[in-house]
Design a protein around this motif. Sequence first.
Motif, PDB file in Angstrom:
ATOM      1  N   ILE A   1       0.858  -1.157   0.386  1.00  0.00           N
ATOM      2  CA  ILE A   1      -0.123  -0.039  -0.021  1.00  0.00           C
ATOM      3  C   ILE A   1       0.791   1.259   0.091  1.00  0.00           C
ATOM      4  CG2 ILE A   1      -1.804   1.278   1.256  1.00  0.00           C
ATOM      5  CD1 ILE A   1      -2.812  -1.349   2.533  1.00  0.00           C
TER       6      ILE A   1
ATOM      7  N   CYS B   1      -4.982   6.328  -1.910  1.00  0.00           N
ATOM      8  CA  CYS B   1      -3.877   5.278  -1.579  1.00  0.00           C
ATOM      9  C   CYS B   1      -3.624   4.165  -2.773  1.00  0.00           C
ATOM     10  CB  CYS B   1      -3.932   4.573  -0.538  1.00  0.00           C
ATOM     11  SG  CYS B   1      -3.576   5.391   0.896  1.00  0.00           S
TER      12      CYS B   1
ATOM     13  N   VAL C   1      -3.017   0.433  -4.013  1.00  0.00           N
ATOM     14  CA  VAL C   1      -2.670  -1.055  -3.366  1.00  0.00           C
ATOM     15  C   VAL C   1      -2.281  -1.627  -4.769  1.00  0.00           C
ATOM     16  CG1 VAL C   1      -3.925  -3.073  -2.628  1.00  0.00           C
ATOM     17  CG2 VAL C   1      -4.692  -0.934  -1.749  1.00  0.00           C
TER      18      VAL C   1
ATOM     19  N   ILE D   1      -7.659   3.409  -4.030  1.00  0.00           N
ATOM     20  CA  ILE D   1      -8.699   3.269  -3.102  1.00  0.00           C
ATOM     21  C   ILE D   1      -8.786   4.757  -2.634  1.00  0.00           C
ATOM     22  CG2 ILE D   1      -9.241   2.278  -0.865  1.00  0.00           C
ATOM     23  CD1 ILE D   1      -9.174   0.412  -2.938  1.00  0.00           C
TER      24      ILE D   1
ATOM     25  N   ALA E   1      -7.950   1.232   2.215  1.00  0.00           N
ATOM     26  CA  ALA E   1      -7.012   0.360   1.563  1.00  0.00           C
ATOM     27  C   ALA E   1      -6.669  -0.885   2.476  1.00  0.00           C
ATOM     28  CB  ALA E   1      -5.613   0.990   1.174  1.00  0.00           C
TER      29      ALA E   1
END
Length: 83
Positions: free
Chosen positions: A29, A43, A45, A57, A69
């Motif tokens: 992440i 974020c 992933v 996310i 996330a």
Amino acid sequence: MEQLTDPIFKLDAIVVNGDGKKAPFSLSIFYGGIEEKDICHYCWVRCSHIRNRDLKIFGVDDAGALAGALLFTETYLNTGVNF
């Protein structure tokens, strides 16, 4: 897309595939940034077992994006469902 080189969360493991073979597994992440005139934080992933490109996310702030996330990661690891 920005360079994703410094993860805030990283999981490296060995998984057993459906055919019983072991394979390396990695999930990371990364903080992403802000979109939509400072109202949508996100974020990234990264996990090739989920899909070939990174997932974005969103959250209302950095903490919300990270929480989303992490929730996504927990849900994926508990269910094994590909998104």
